[in-house]
Structure formats: C-alpha cells, structure tokens
Design a protein around this motif. Sequence first.
Motif, mmCIF file in Angstrom:
data_model
loop_
_atom_site.group_PDB
_atom_site.id
_atom_site.type_symbol
_atom_site.label_atom_id
_atom_site.label_comp_id
_atom_site.label_asym_id
_atom_site.label_seq_id
_atom_site.Cartn_x
_atom_site.Cartn_y
_atom_site.Cartn_z
ATOM 1 N N LEU A 7 -11.707 3.061 1.006
ATOM 2 C CA LEU A 7 -11.285 1.716 0.634
ATOM 3 C C LEU A 7 -10.806 1.024 1.900
ATOM 4 O O LEU A 7 -9.850 1.469 2.531
ATOM 5 C CB LEU A 7 -10.166 1.766 -0.414
ATOM 6 C CG LEU A 7 -9.527 0.431 -0.790
ATOM 7 C CD1 LEU A 7 -10.540 -0.521 -1.423
ATOM 8 C CD2 LEU A 7 -8.341 0.657 -1.722
ATOM 9 N N ALA A 8 -11.471 -0.061 2.272
ATOM 10 C CA ALA A 8 -11.130 -0.794 3.503
ATOM 11 C C ALA A 8 -10.153 -1.913 3.158
ATOM 12 O O ALA A 8 -10.457 -3.097 3.294
ATOM 13 C CB ALA A 8 -12.394 -1.359 4.146
ATOM 14 N N SER A 9 -8.970 -1.523 2.688
ATOM 15 C CA SER A 9 -7.998 -2.523 2.240
ATOM 16 C C SER A 9 -6.591 -1.955 2.302
ATOM 17 O O SER A 9 -6.369 -0.786 1.990
ATOM 18 C CB SER A 9 -8.304 -2.944 0.804
ATOM 19 O OG SER A 9 -7.325 -3.819 0.303
ATOM 20 N N ALA A 10 -5.650 -2.804 2.669
ATOM 21 C CA ALA A 10 -4.238 -2.421 2.669
ATOM 22 C C ALA A 10 -3.574 -2.787 1.347
ATOM 23 O O ALA A 10 -2.380 -2.520 1.158
ATOM 24 C CB ALA A 10 -3.507 -3.117 3.820
ATOM 25 N N SER A 11 -4.319 -3.367 0.421
ATOM 26 C CA SER A 11 -3.745 -3.858 -0.832
ATOM 27 C C SER A 11 -3.280 -2.717 -1.728
ATOM 28 O O SER A 11 -4.091 -1.891 -2.167
ATOM 29 C CB SER A 11 -4.780 -4.693 -1.593
ATOM 30 O OG SER A 11 -4.361 -4.903 -2.922
ATOM 31 N N PRO A 12 -1.997 -2.670 -2.054
ATOM 32 C CA PRO A 12 -1.534 -1.640 -2.990
ATOM 33 C C PRO A 12 -2.119 -1.830 -4.384
ATOM 34 O O PRO A 12 -2.294 -0.874 -5.132
ATOM 35 C CB PRO A 12 -0.009 -1.808 -2.996
ATOM 36 C CG PRO A 12 0.261 -3.160 -2.442
ATOM 37 C CD PRO A 12 -0.898 -3.511 -1.559
ATOM 38 N N ARG A 13 -2.468 -3.054 -4.729
ATOM 39 C CA ARG A 13 -3.048 -3.307 -6.046
ATOM 40 C C ARG A 13 -4.454 -2.715 -6.140
ATOM 41 O O ARG A 13 -4.805 -2.094 -7.151
ATOM 42 C CB ARG A 13 -3.066 -4.819 -6.331
ATOM 43 C CG ARG A 13 -1.636 -5.364 -6.491
ATOM 44 C CD ARG A 13 -1.552 -6.852 -6.345
ATOM 45 N NE ARG A 13 -1.876 -7.359 -5.009
ATOM 46 C CZ ARG A 13 -1.064 -7.331 -3.962
ATOM 47 N NH1 ARG A 13 0.132 -6.803 -4.061
ATOM 48 N NH2 ARG A 13 -1.426 -7.834 -2.799
ATOM 49 N N ARG A 14 -5.266 -2.886 -5.106
ATOM 50 C CA ARG A 14 -6.612 -2.295 -5.135
ATOM 51 C C ARG A 14 -6.523 -0.767 -5.159
ATOM 52 O O ARG A 14 -7.275 -0.106 -5.870
ATOM 53 C CB ARG A 14 -7.427 -2.778 -3.935
ATOM 54 C CG ARG A 14 -7.777 -4.243 -4.040
ATOM 55 C CD ARG A 14 -8.735 -4.734 -2.966
ATOM 56 N NE ARG A 14 -8.891 -6.159 -3.126
ATOM 57 C CZ ARG A 14 -8.304 -7.071 -2.352
ATOM 58 N NH1 ARG A 14 -7.584 -6.710 -1.314
ATOM 59 N NH2 ARG A 14 -8.476 -8.358 -2.602
ATOM 60 N N LYS A 15 -5.614 -0.224 -4.389
ATOM 61 C CA LYS A 15 -5.395 1.227 -4.379
ATOM 62 C C LYS A 15 -5.047 1.712 -5.776
ATOM 63 O O LYS A 15 -5.634 2.675 -6.286
ATOM 64 C CB LYS A 15 -4.272 1.564 -3.392
ATOM 65 C CG LYS A 15 -3.849 3.019 -3.390
ATOM 66 C CD LYS A 15 -2.659 3.212 -2.442
ATOM 67 C CE LYS A 15 -2.125 4.625 -2.465
ATOM 68 N NZ LYS A 15 -1.398 4.951 -3.695
#
Length: 192
Positions: free
Chosen positions: A6-14
């Motif tokens: 996952l190329a994202s720092a978003s805690p929601r996407r995680k």
Amino acid sequence: MKPLILASASPRRKDLLEQAGISFSIVVSDANEQIDEQFTPEEAVLSLAEQKATTVFEQHPQSIVLGSDTVVSLDGEILGKPASEQEAFRMLRALSGRTHQVFTGVCIVSEEGMESFYEEVDVSFYPLTDEEITAYINTQEAFDKAGGYGIQGVGSLFVERISGDYFSVVGLPVSKVVRTLASYQVSSHLFR
C-alpha cells in the motif's frame, strides 16, 4: 503470490484493507504529488494515485503496488487538505447545506502493467452554523482530510446523505479494490 504494498500513509486506507482481510505492507510514496491546475477532479485523483503507485513500484518491482488518493470537489473546484483554521472554516462554510462530490482514485501497478479507476460519491451536508464549524475545527479532525472533514469521525454529524460508496469517501473503495486485486491473485483471507 507477489506481495502487496500500500503506497499510502493514510491510517484509514490501512484500516480498510486490514478489515477486508488483505495482507500487505506499507511503503509511503515520496512522489511530488503535483497535479495540473487544469485537471478535473477525476483526472487529479487518477494522476495522484498513479504517481504514488509508480513511485513505490520503481523501488519494489517484484511487488503489486496499490496507490490511492481522495479529493473533495464543490462546483468543480478541488478542495484539498486545509492548511489553517481559516481555510478549514472557509471550506466547511462553502460545503454547508450543499451537495459536493468526493472522488477517490486507485492505481494498481505490477510487472503485468497498470490499472486505474476512480469512484465518485455525492455527499450532502446539513446547513451548518458558525458555532458548529468552529467546534469541529477545534477537534483538529479537519486538518488531514480533503475538504476539511472526515465522514468516519465527528464530521459524520454534518452529513445529511450520501449517494455512492461510503468507503470511497473514507478513502478507499474497498469492495472494488478487493475484487480487482483478486485478478492479481491477491485475496482476502476471509474468503479462503
């Protein structure tokens, strides 16, 4: 099976991917995340998702990389993350009593190629008082969210209705993502 990143720092996407039973690691993209000012919201989220995914894929070419981005649009104008209390107030005042659009773009990159799509959701706000907006800004929730609110948090109190995928507004159209990942042999452990 290739590993998913996952190329994202978003805690929601995680959180959404974890809830879906998908195994993955996180590598935060260092892409510039620049978009052409002439881009439509649809073009903007696809470009941003692709920038994130391709930047991480260049560092991890044996993986499957998932990039995503979300923007809020009112009358075709993109509302990003507010940089100040004043900007958050202006955004929420503009959204008050109106229907706006939330666009979430997704890009999946692997050795086999790149696949991108976006989801568009209509979100209608109740009319907001200045006091409600100020109280919300004081929660600090507005500052890392496109459009200055989070539908999954206190910002849910502003939402009269949505038309479309709720999880896209949170930050990832998780059902469509899981179904798309299945074609890459990435599946939820919930269905094994």
